[in-house]
Design an enzyme around this catalytic site. Structure first.
Site, mmCIF file in Angstrom:
data_model
loop_
_atom_site.group_PDB
_atom_site.id
_atom_site.type_symbol
_atom_site.label_atom_id
_atom_site.label_comp_id
_atom_site.label_asym_id
_atom_site.label_seq_id
_atom_site.Cartn_x
_atom_site.Cartn_y
_atom_site.Cartn_z
ATOM 1 N N LYS A 1 -1.968 -1.509 -4.036
ATOM 2 C CA LYS A 1 -2.856 -0.354 -3.981
ATOM 3 C C LYS A 1 -2.062 0.926 -4.037
ATOM 4 C CE LYS A 1 -5.937 1.857 -0.725
ATOM 5 N NZ LYS A 1 -6.430 1.869 0.627
ATOM 6 N N LYS B 1 0.861 -1.176 0.000
ATOM 7 C CA LYS B 1 0.000 0.000 0.000
ATOM 8 C C LYS B 1 0.897 1.225 0.000
ATOM 9 C CE LYS B 1 -3.627 2.438 2.436
ATOM 10 N NZ LYS B 1 -4.660 2.385 3.468
HETATM 11 C C1 PBG Z 1 -7.154 3.707 5.265
HETATM 12 C C2 PBG Z 1 -7.588 3.409 3.877
HETATM 13 C C3 PBG Z 1 -7.446 4.296 2.816
HETATM 14 C C4 PBG Z 1 -8.014 3.684 1.708
HETATM 15 C C5 PBG Z 1 -8.492 2.435 2.107
HETATM 16 N N1 PBG Z 1 -8.206 2.266 3.465
HETATM 17 C C6 PBG Z 1 -6.914 5.667 2.777
HETATM 18 C C7 PBG Z 1 -5.644 5.981 3.434
HETATM 19 O O1 PBG Z 1 -4.768 5.140 3.611
HETATM 20 O O2 PBG Z 1 -5.511 7.134 3.841
HETATM 21 C C8 PBG Z 1 -8.088 4.328 0.361
HETATM 22 C C9 PBG Z 1 -9.059 3.777 -0.622
HETATM 23 C C10 PBG Z 1 -9.352 4.688 -1.750
HETATM 24 O O3 PBG Z 1 -8.719 5.754 -1.929
HETATM 25 O O4 PBG Z 1 -10.249 4.341 -2.522
HETATM 26 N N2 PBG Z 1 -6.921 2.693 6.123
#
Ligand code: PBG
Length: 336
Positions: free
Chosen positions: A262, A204
């Site tokens: 991601k 991520k």
């Molecule tokens: C946070 C989380 C995020 C997303 C999914 N879980 C945002 C972040 O890390 O700030 C993003 C998903 C998206 O942008 O569609 N745990």
């Protein structure tokens, strides 16, 4: 002027031969995406009969549990196998320790239970991270300006058990703390949830493309003296690919059933490396900013939305994603 050359009498290789008709193109098509591979992310909010539009995510809504259940029935009928749920927690319930995340009667466990009761065949994927519940907007506990790792693990593990108890089929830790897959696996097993799967947000990245999601949950990190303004000390540097493979090995060792990359489109090289290196299913998350870009351009008349949706999802699948989380899940399935 150079005179035109004579037509070539015989050209052995003409790839265009197989592109000549629709039937030929269908016949030789290498990848084919179906709704079976899609997970629809959905946002749940407290209240009744609520369907709040999210301005930076056109056609996406914060849904109260009754509306969420309705949406889940529709998605299941369209052949979507799973939803990924995210709670929008009331501001008044957010605390520095995010303790609302452990409330078995909180919004999220109630939502999970309602969906499983109404549509048991639809798989429910739940988010494990502190940010929706944290007054500071971070995925872990903040102490002395640091996001502390090991103390956060205990909370994440307990959160996973609360969600499993509510009926979650797949636990998806999105927090990027080190060791969380092992901590969650152990806690689930000890609580008797040996069949609850873990989909790890393995690579991520600290991405600019999460902006609209943070609008949806009002969960952006809130910088002040003690709190960093971004998530770069736990989410990955977009410049790194080898490091993603290291995260992959760790998550597999710790017992991840599926692994995720991601965002998706800017990281197709990582998706391909994961597909080549791992034997478990690889997921990719076409995140809120990727969705918003297509929607915004289409609304300006600059892109054909359906074509851009199909092309990006096909590309993510072609790169190696077995499973795709996408806000287009419903639209794709409706057109399939
Ligand atoms: C946070 C989380 C995020 C997303 C999914 N879980 C945002 C972040 O890390 O700030 C993003 C998903 C998206 O942008 O569609 N745990």
């Amino acid at each position: 002027m150079i005179p035109p050359t004579a037509p070539i009498a015989s050209l052995l290789h003409r790839p265009r031969r197989l592109r000549r008709t629709d039937a030929l193109r269908r016949m030789v098509r290498e990848t084919r995406l179906s709704p079976d591979r899609l997970i629809a992310p959905l946002f749940v909010v407290d209240g009744r009969d609520v369907r709040q539009p999210i301005p930076s995510m056109p056609d996406q809504f914060r849904l109260s549990i009754d509306r969420l259940v309705q949406e889940c029935r529709d998605l299941a009928a369209l052949g979507i196998p799973a939803v990924a749920l995210f709670p929008k927690i009331d501001e008044a319930l957010k605390t520095p320790d995010g303790r609302e995340s452990l409330n078995p009667d909180g919004l999220f466990p109630r939502a999970i239970r309602a969906v499983k009761d109404a549509v048991p065949g639809l798989m429910v994927v739940t988010d494990v991270a502190l940010d929706p519940y944290s007054s500071q907007g971070h995925d872990g506990l903040v102490r002395g300006g640091q996001i502390v790792n090991d103390e956060t693990l205990a909370i994440l593990a307990e959160m996973a058990v609360v969600q499993a108890r509510a009926g979650a089929d797949v636990i998806a830790p999105s927090d990027m703390m080190d060791g969380r897959v092992a901590a969650i696996r152990q806690a689930l097993d000890e609580a008797g949830f040996t069949d609850t799967a873990i989909l790890a947000y393995t690579a991520k990245y600290a991405s600019a493309f999460y902006g609209p999601f943070r609008d949806a949950l009002d969960s952006a990190p809130r910088a002040d003296d003690d709190v960093p303004a971004d998530k770069q000390t736990y989410q990955m540097d977009p410049a790194n690919a080898r490091e993603a493979l290291r995260e992959l090995m760790l998550d597999l060792d710790e017992g991840a059933d599926m692994v995720m990359v991601k965002p998706a489109l800017p990281y197709l090289d990582i998706v391909r490396r994961f597909r080549d290196a791992a034997d478990v299913p690889v997921a990719a998350y076409q995140v809120s900013g990727e969705y918003a870009m297509i929607k915004a351009a289409a609304r300006n008349g600059w892109l054909d939305e359906t074509a851009a949706m199909t092309e990006t999802l096909t590309a993510i699948h072609r790169a190696g994603a077995d499973v795709i989380l996408t806000y287009f899940a419903r639209t794709f399935a409706e057109r399939f």
